[in-house]
Motif scaffolding. Structure first.
Motif, PDB file in Angstrom:
ATOM      1  N   ASN A  37      76.395  47.349 -30.382  1.00  0.00           N
ATOM      2  CA  ASN A  37      77.344  48.193 -31.108  1.00  0.00           C
ATOM      3  C   ASN A  37      78.472  47.305 -31.618  1.00  0.00           C
ATOM      4  OD1 ASN A  37      78.925  50.216 -32.155  1.00  0.00           O
ATOM      5  ND2 ASN A  37      79.152  51.342 -30.225  1.00  0.00           N
ATOM      6  N   THR A  38      78.365  46.880 -32.864  1.00  0.00           N
ATOM      7  CA  THR A  38      79.329  45.898 -33.371  1.00  0.00           C
ATOM      8  C   THR A  38      79.495  45.998 -34.879  1.00  0.00           C
ATOM      9  OG1 THR A  38      79.888  43.544 -33.465  1.00  0.00           O
ATOM     10  CG2 THR A  38      77.560  44.121 -33.642  1.00  0.00           C
ATOM     11  N   SER A  39      80.673  45.591 -35.347  1.00  0.00           N
ATOM     12  CA  SER A  39      80.936  45.470 -36.772  1.00  0.00           C
ATOM     13  C   SER A  39      80.942  44.013 -37.217  1.00  0.00           C
ATOM     14  CB  SER A  39      82.285  46.117 -37.117  1.00  0.00           C
ATOM     15  OG  SER A  39      83.327  45.529 -36.339  1.00  0.00           O
ATOM     16  N   VAL A  40      80.656  43.102 -36.291  1.00  0.00           N
ATOM     17  CA  VAL A  40      80.606  41.679 -36.616  1.00  0.00           C
ATOM     18  C   VAL A  40      79.276  41.386 -37.317  1.00  0.00           C
ATOM     19  CG1 VAL A  40      80.613  39.331 -35.699  1.00  0.00           C
ATOM     20  CG2 VAL A  40      82.072  41.093 -34.656  1.00  0.00           C
ATOM     21  N   LYS A  41      79.357  40.900 -38.545  1.00  0.00           N
ATOM     22  CA  LYS A  41      78.137  40.643 -39.322  1.00  0.00           C
ATOM     23  C   LYS A  41      77.588  39.248 -39.076  1.00  0.00           C
ATOM     24  CE  LYS A  41      79.413  43.878 -42.993  1.00  0.00           C
ATOM     25  NZ  LYS A  41      79.726  44.044 -44.444  1.00  0.00           N
ATOM     26  N   GLN A 165      91.655  46.627 -33.805  1.00  0.00           N
ATOM     27  CA  GLN A 165      90.443  47.441 -33.925  1.00  0.00           C
ATOM     28  C   GLN A 165      89.329  46.883 -33.061  1.00  0.00           C
ATOM     29  OE1 GLN A 165      89.489  48.830 -37.845  1.00  0.00           O
ATOM     30  NE2 GLN A 165      87.288  48.671 -37.508  1.00  0.00           N
ATOM     31  N   ILE A 167      85.717  45.673 -32.136  1.00  0.00           N
ATOM     32  CA  ILE A 167      84.698  45.017 -32.962  1.00  0.00           C
ATOM     33  C   ILE A 167      83.358  44.884 -32.247  1.00  0.00           C
ATOM     34  CG2 ILE A 167      86.347  43.748 -34.390  1.00  0.00           C
ATOM     35  CD1 ILE A 167      85.755  41.255 -32.651  1.00  0.00           C
ATOM     36  N   ASN A 172      83.783  49.943 -30.562  1.00  0.00           N
ATOM     37  CA  ASN A 172      83.611  49.397 -31.905  1.00  0.00           C
ATOM     38  C   ASN A 172      84.087  50.396 -32.955  1.00  0.00           C
ATOM     39  OD1 ASN A 172      82.659  47.770 -34.096  1.00  0.00           O
ATOM     40  ND2 ASN A 172      80.804  49.022 -34.173  1.00  0.00           N
ATOM     41  N   GLY A 173      84.950  49.922 -33.860  1.00  0.00           N
ATOM     42  CA  GLY A 173      85.447  50.760 -34.942  1.00  0.00           C
ATOM     43  C   GLY A 173      86.667  51.590 -34.603  1.00  0.00           C
ATOM     44  N   LYS A 175      90.454  52.345 -33.802  1.00  0.00           N
ATOM     45  CA  LYS A 175      91.722  51.713 -34.153  1.00  0.00           C
ATOM     46  C   LYS A 175      92.787  52.023 -33.106  1.00  0.00           C
ATOM     47  CE  LYS A 175      93.197  50.268 -37.707  1.00  0.00           C
ATOM     48  NZ  LYS A 175      93.559  48.903 -38.206  1.00  0.00           N
TER      49      LYS A 175
END
Length: 323
Positions: A37-41, A165, A167, A172-173, A175
């Motif tokens: 579960n991550t927003s790190v690309k 936020q 990450i 994750n996500g 704020k």
């Protein structure tokens, strides 16, 4: 000396970072973190800053003394000022935050995390209440775009300090709410609040008052940063005042003293030492203090960070150059 150590660490981290920038490598240290579960690309953006998890110990039970009783802090040394309605004003000296980076505290009825990332000069205070629970933050030992990656002890999620936020992990996500606090000199705080509270020296064997990042904010490039440099020929380590997704260069503010635009008022005042210049923080060159208010005179959340960090996290942000 710091620059030589810095260069060696950069080479070591960059040569080893690609091999270990993989959640499978980190799971032995972070078994409770949900890396799916991550927003790190690009995991290669996350590097070790040197110390391991909690190698930089966050403070969770700060003690305080009256400002009138404090004798060891130099008048120009920077502090983070937290003023919350119904509570006594508090000052968190950068001489301590340099070595601990996070202080978990409760001011009045508000649980807060006072944070400082030396490599980005970013000092932001967050409300620790998230989704019905109060989080306690620690230092992960990881950097992303040279900015501290925090983690919370309750869910073991990773958080980007500069943007507040989550990450990686359960949060994750999500704020965090940034609070309207600011950096100023110890003398400026004491002048307004002669009997206010100041964080007492923690019981750790650290060289409080010393700056382990000598001449860092005069460097050409930031530590462990491979991203784009700022536009408009702005030096990477020039301080900028970030309000939302806008950035005002500190040099512009120092030249004119007061700016009213984009619905905010930003005032610059001399008298605050850089924490990232001289070997002794109290002897750092004067970089000035900032207050940011709205049209009604209310303090606004903001950050005084390096230009490269603003560009890294707000690549489409607006540069307020005044021309």
């Amino acid at each position: 000396m710091f620059k030589r150590v810095l260069q060696a660490l950069v080479v070591l981290s960059l040569t080893s970072g690609a091999a270990v920038a993989d959640p499978n490598f980190w799971k032995h240290e972070w078994p409770e973190t949900d890396f799916s579960n991550t927003s790190v690309k690009h995991w290669g953006e996350i590097l070790s800053g040197g110390p391991p998890k909690d190698g930089i110990p966050a403070i969770s039970d700060p003690q305080f003394i009256r400002a009138s009783k404090e004798r060891g802090i130099g008048p120009t040394e920077p502090v983070v000022t937290v003023e919350i309605t119904g509570a006594e004003p508090r000052a968190y000296p950068i001489r301590y935050l340099t070595w601990h980076e996070i202080v978990n505290d409760t001011v009045g009825n508000v649980p807060v995390a006072v944070t400082f990332c030396p490599l980005c000069n970013s000092a932001i205070t967050f409300d620790r209440r998230v989704k019905g629970q109060v989080l306690t933050f620690g230092v992960s030992g990881k950097l992303r775009h040279s900015d501290m990656v925090m983690y919370d002890r309750e869910t073991q999620s990773w958080w980007q300090q500069a943007v507040g936020q989550g990450i990686v992990g359960q949060m994750n996500g999500v704020k965090l709410t940034a609070l309207p606090t600011w950096m100023e000199s110890w003398a400026q705080f004491k002048e307004r609040h002669p009997d206010g509270l100041v964080m007492a020296e923690p019981a750790f064997p650290r060289r409080y008052g010393a700056n382990p990042y000598v001449s860092y904010d005069s460097s050409q490039r930031p530590f462990l940063y491979n991203g784009e440099m700022p536009p408009h020929d702005i030096p990477a380590l020039e301080r900028v005042v970030r309000v939302g997704d806008r950035a005002w260069p500190m040099t512009r503010l120092a030249d004119i003293g007061l700016v009213r635009e984009a619905g905010v008022e930003i005032e610059w005042q001399a008298g605050q030492a850089s924490a990232l210049d001289s070997a002794t923080i109290a002897r750092g060159r004067d970089v000035g203090s900032i207050r940011v208010r709205d049209a009604q005179g209310r303090d606004l959340p903001h950050d005084v960070m390096f230009a490269f960090a603003f560009h890294a996290f707000w690549p489409d942000g607006q540069w307020m150059l005044g021309n």
